[in-house]
Design an enzyme around this catalytic site. Structure first.
Site, PDB file in Angstrom:
ATOM      1  N   ARG A  62       0.813  -1.226   0.000  1.00 37.84           N
ATOM      2  CA  ARG A  62       0.000   0.000   0.000  1.00 37.84           C
ATOM      3  C   ARG A  62       0.846   1.276   0.000  1.00 37.84           C
ATOM      4  O   ARG A  62       0.460   2.273  -0.567  1.00 37.84           O
ATOM      5  CB  ARG A  62      -0.904   0.010   1.240  1.00 37.84           C
ATOM      6  CG  ARG A  62      -2.198  -0.724   1.011  1.00 37.84           C
ATOM      7  CD  ARG A  62      -3.015  -0.706   2.265  1.00 37.84           C
ATOM      8  NE  ARG A  62      -2.444  -1.664   3.201  1.00 37.84           N
ATOM      9  CZ  ARG A  62      -3.130  -2.619   3.799  1.00 37.84           C
ATOM     10  NH1 ARG A  62      -4.424  -2.706   3.608  1.00 37.84           N
ATOM     11  NH2 ARG A  62      -2.575  -3.463   4.623  1.00 37.84           N
ATOM     12  N   LYS A 172       4.617 -17.784   7.737  1.00 38.02           N
ATOM     13  CA  LYS A 172       3.960 -18.136   8.975  1.00 38.02           C
ATOM     14  C   LYS A 172       3.509 -16.860   9.686  1.00 38.02           C
ATOM     15  O   LYS A 172       4.057 -15.808   9.347  1.00 38.02           O
ATOM     16  CB  LYS A 172       4.869 -18.963   9.875  1.00 38.02           C
ATOM     17  CG  LYS A 172       6.105 -18.184  10.376  1.00 38.02           C
ATOM     18  CD  LYS A 172       6.885 -18.998  11.343  1.00 38.02           C
ATOM     19  CE  LYS A 172       6.425 -18.772  12.756  1.00 38.02           C
ATOM     20  NZ  LYS A 172       7.042 -17.610  13.396  1.00 38.02           N
ATOM     21  N   ASP A 201       8.156 -22.857   6.390  1.00 41.33           N
ATOM     22  CA  ASP A 201       8.721 -22.854   7.736  1.00 41.33           C
ATOM     23  C   ASP A 201      10.221 -22.734   7.485  1.00 41.33           C
ATOM     24  O   ASP A 201      10.845 -23.695   7.013  1.00 41.33           O
ATOM     25  CB  ASP A 201       8.408 -24.154   8.464  1.00 41.33           C
ATOM     26  CG  ASP A 201       9.015 -24.160   9.851  1.00 41.33           C
ATOM     27  OD1 ASP A 201      10.089 -23.543  10.030  1.00 41.33           O
ATOM     28  OD2 ASP A 201       8.435 -24.761  10.761  1.00 41.33           O
ATOM     29  N   HIS A 202      10.781 -21.575   7.782  1.00 39.90           N
ATOM     30  CA  HIS A 202      12.154 -21.348   7.291  1.00 39.90           C
ATOM     31  C   HIS A 202      13.165 -22.309   7.929  1.00 39.90           C
ATOM     32  O   HIS A 202      14.259 -22.488   7.414  1.00 39.90           O
ATOM     33  CB  HIS A 202      12.568 -19.874   7.452  1.00 39.90           C
ATOM     34  CG  HIS A 202      12.965 -19.489   8.843  1.00 39.90           C
ATOM     35  ND1 HIS A 202      12.062 -19.180   9.816  1.00 39.90           N
ATOM     36  CD2 HIS A 202      14.181 -19.356   9.431  1.00 39.90           C
ATOM     37  CE1 HIS A 202      12.705 -18.872  10.938  1.00 39.90           C
ATOM     38  NE2 HIS A 202      13.990 -18.973  10.729  1.00 39.90           N
ATOM     39  N   LYS A 206      17.075 -24.618   6.528  1.00 40.01           N
ATOM     40  CA  LYS A 206      18.412 -24.564   7.121  1.00 40.01           C
ATOM     41  C   LYS A 206      19.181 -25.821   6.727  1.00 40.01           C
ATOM     42  O   LYS A 206      18.673 -26.936   6.822  1.00 40.01           O
ATOM     43  CB  LYS A 206      18.316 -24.475   8.653  1.00 40.01           C
ATOM     44  CG  LYS A 206      17.796 -23.124   9.144  1.00 40.01           C
ATOM     45  CD  LYS A 206      17.762 -23.059  10.652  1.00 40.01           C
ATOM     46  CE  LYS A 206      16.989 -21.854  11.146  1.00 40.01           C
ATOM     47  NZ  LYS A 206      17.750 -20.631  11.269  1.00 40.01           N
ATOM     48  N   ASP A 259       4.446 -19.280  18.074  1.00 45.08           N
ATOM     49  CA  ASP A 259       5.528 -18.704  17.266  1.00 45.08           C
ATOM     50  C   ASP A 259       6.631 -19.723  16.961  1.00 45.08           C
ATOM     51  O   ASP A 259       7.228 -19.694  15.892  1.00 45.08           O
ATOM     52  CB  ASP A 259       6.124 -17.510  18.026  1.00 45.08           C
ATOM     53  CG  ASP A 259       7.167 -16.751  17.223  1.00 45.08           C
ATOM     54  OD1 ASP A 259       6.859 -16.408  16.064  1.00 45.08           O
ATOM     55  OD2 ASP A 259       8.282 -16.524  17.730  1.00 45.08           O
ATOM     56  N   HIS A 264       8.399 -24.537  13.962  1.00 44.73           N
ATOM     57  CA  HIS A 264       9.815 -24.914  13.890  1.00 44.73           C
ATOM     58  C   HIS A 264      10.122 -26.180  14.715  1.00 44.73           C
ATOM     59  O   HIS A 264      10.802 -27.095  14.254  1.00 44.73           O
ATOM     60  CB  HIS A 264      10.712 -23.781  14.375  1.00 44.73           C
ATOM     61  CG  HIS A 264      10.455 -22.470  13.687  1.00 44.73           C
ATOM     62  ND1 HIS A 264      10.072 -22.383  12.382  1.00 44.73           N
ATOM     63  CD2 HIS A 264      10.514 -21.184  14.144  1.00 44.73           C
ATOM     64  CE1 HIS A 264       9.923 -21.109  12.042  1.00 44.73           C
ATOM     65  NE2 HIS A 264      10.181 -20.365  13.099  1.00 44.73           N
ATOM     66  N   LYS A 364      12.878 -16.963  24.584  1.00 44.23           N
ATOM     67  CA  LYS A 364      13.612 -15.749  24.218  1.00 44.23           C
ATOM     68  C   LYS A 364      14.372 -15.259  25.444  1.00 44.23           C
ATOM     69  O   LYS A 364      14.001 -15.576  26.577  1.00 44.23           O
ATOM     70  CB  LYS A 364      12.623 -14.674  23.742  1.00 44.23           C
ATOM     71  CG  LYS A 364      11.954 -15.044  22.418  1.00 44.23           C
ATOM     72  CD  LYS A 364      11.517 -13.825  21.629  1.00 44.23           C
ATOM     73  CE  LYS A 364      10.782 -14.203  20.364  1.00 44.23           C
ATOM     74  NZ  LYS A 364      11.674 -14.666  19.276  1.00 44.23           N
TER      75      LYS A 364
END
Ligand code: BG6
Length: 515
Positions: A62, A172, A201-202, A206, A259, A264, A364
């Site tokens: 946008r 995701k 799903d990155h 890997k 998350d 993952h 985290k």
């Protein structure tokens, strides 16, 4: 390279190296992911000459931007986020392939214009109209964009037309629970066929995650021991030092369960636990992953309430610097009950894994960024070396380090030199950096190339995502029942709450991380 046999997965599966000519259309092109990951990945592929010379990128969002402003913005962000030395000349050549299209997701006219623009572009470049639509928008927009593409005649369901193909990549999170994931699948499947949909799903991109397949199935020594007879338990740790950063508006609605665990960690679990697939083809690999997800023993809400450890980081120190607690982070609701840490025990009820606990934890603001899988083998019988005075011996450990110090280590006992019969636990180590001495490709590079080549092995199929949510949703429901109770806290820079240590200690184990 001496001693290294060069057989790549792509060689085995016969994957195309470039995906041919295509136009990558990024929705949400003015956003963070485009700047931090997507464009650095496309530029990386360009620098490595892995892209067809006609590949072009069209940004759609946008925000009003000219092509030049778009390019300038991406030059700055790519310089900042790419892990390669900056090559200004290569960028100048690449920048000519970037264009920007201002548009709104709810305006059909903007999609009709997009179509005209794509047709003009492919005509000018004399290339087939192959379109890779990348949805890097908030997930609430996924269905809308898919519908608009279909209405504009860009989805081309039912197979490749003679002029080219269309595929759609979704970022995701894919849904927030089982019901929303099912709804989203249903909506997307109204506009695209399953084989056109690439759910990312990155973690699957890997290098070291893919190495799990090689380690397990290209070696004769591990597979016979990869089961309840020899494995005592498995641990999967995904630890991050970062906090919520500038993503509070997303993260505070999400938390570690949605998350990290649902995607993952479930993928890592599947690759560790699955049966050997018959081929490395997309469906064979994904069929085996789905079987693992279906064999997970459900954790009903009342068990999840107390059996799953959730916690939030409090103020503390990371790398010697003071950092605020989660509730003081900008944008986080000060009464938030969102977890930044989760630990749980998972059981897989099948013949291979019956009775073997899998302990999963992620958080985290932990002391180190480290993702690894620990396979702890059963103790040897309590005779000879495992009886007093020499025992107890430390059990054998196989540790697969996914990041950042990628590698594999194996711990075993050896005799200490000398007259006495003394044992010593030795760890034999394989390090990617030492052996190969070059950077592993970024996960997004691999995934973009695979999507362009139409290979969905490293993407999530609709039944797979629903099976993962079927397991995670009752846990979320259990957490909801506790929403009035404060979450336990752990100081930033610690390894998480004591409840997580108790979870594993109650069964006679302890969390392990590589030194
Ligand atoms: C993302 C999560 O999917 O993965 C982030 O949304 C997390 O919260 C990130 O930080 C971790 O990825 P990586 O590749 O740095 O381990």
């Amino acid at each position: 390279m001496p001693g290294v046999e060069q057989v790549s997965l792509s060689a085995v599966t016969g994957k195309s190296h470039t995906g041919g000519p295509f136009v990558l259309v990024i929705f949400g092109a003015s956003g963070d992911l485009t700047q931090r990951k997507l464009i650095p990945a496309v530029f990386g592929l360009f620098c490595d000459k892995l892209l067809d010379e006609k590949v072009h990128v069209v940004g759609f969002a946008r925000t009003q931007l000219s092509d030049e402003q778009f390019r300038q913005r991406l030059a700055e962000s790519t310089q900042k986020y790419s892990d390669r030395p900056w090559d200004a000349q290569a960028w100048d050549r690449f920048a000519g392939r970037l264009t920007y299209h201002t548009g709104s997701y709810d305006r059909a006219e903007d999609f009709a214009h997009l179509r005209q623009r794509l047709e003009q572009l492919t005509r000018e470049l004399d290339m087939p109209s192959n379109y890779l639509f990348y949805l890097s928008t908030p997930p609430e927009q996924f269905s809308l964009v898919a519908r608009q593409l279909d209405d504009a005649g860009l989805s081309r369901r039912g197979g490749n037309s003679s002029e080219g193909w269309s595929r759609i990549v979704t970022e995701k999170p894919f849904g927030t629970d089982l019901e929303s994931a099912r709804r989203l699948n249903k909506e997307l499947l109204q506009h695209f066929d399953e084989r056109q949909i690439f759910r990312i799903d990155h973690y699957l991109g890997k290098e070291t995650v893919q190495n799990l397949l090689v380690l397990r199935f290209a070696n004769a020594i591990f597979e016979p021991m990869w089961n309840y007879k020899y494995v005592d338990h498995v641990q999967i740790t995904v630890a991050e030092t970062v906090g919520v950063g500038s993503r509070a508006s997303y993260y505070d609605q999400s938390g570690a369960l949605r998350d990290m665990l649902q995607n993952h960690m479930m993928n890592l679990l599947c690759l560790v636990a699955m049966e050997p697939p018959t081929t490395l083809g997309a469906d064979d690999v994904r069929n085996e992953k789905v079987k693992v997800l279906r064999a997970l023993r459900p954790i009903p809400p009342d068990c999840a309430m107390y059996g799953v450890v959730r916690a939030q980081y409090a103020a503390g120190q990371i790398d010697g610097k003071d950092v605020p607690g989660y509730l003081w982070e900008p944008g986080v609701n000060p009464d938030s009950m969102t977890e930044t840490y989760v630990a749980l025990k998972v059981n897989i009820d099948n013949w291979r894994w019956s009775g073997v606990p899998f302990y999963l934890r992620t958080g985290k603001r932990l002391p180190r960024r480290i993702t690894e899988i620990v396979i702890q083998f059963r103790p040897v019988p309590q005779v000879l070396f495992n009886a007093p005075p020499l025992g107890p011996q430390q059990p054998n450990l196989l540790i697969v380090r996914i990041q950042p110090d990628e590698g594999v280590s194996l711990r075993f006992q050896v005799k200490q030199p000398g007259q006495a019969m003394q044992t010593h636990a030795y760890t034999m180590d394989f390090s990617y950096a030492q052996l190969f001495g070059r950077r592993a490709p970024e996960a997004y590079e691999r995934l973009l190339l695979d999507a362009a080549a139409g290979d969905s092995t490293l993407f999530i199929r609709s039944d797979e995502i629903e099976a993962a949510w079927t397991f995670v949703s009752p846990i979320l429901a259990g957490c909801d029942l506790l929403r009035r109770q404060r979450l336990p806290q752990y100081p930033a820079g610690s390894w998480g709450p004591k409840q997580a240590d108790e979870l594993i200690a109650n069964e006679g184990a302890r969390w392990i991380v590589s030194p």
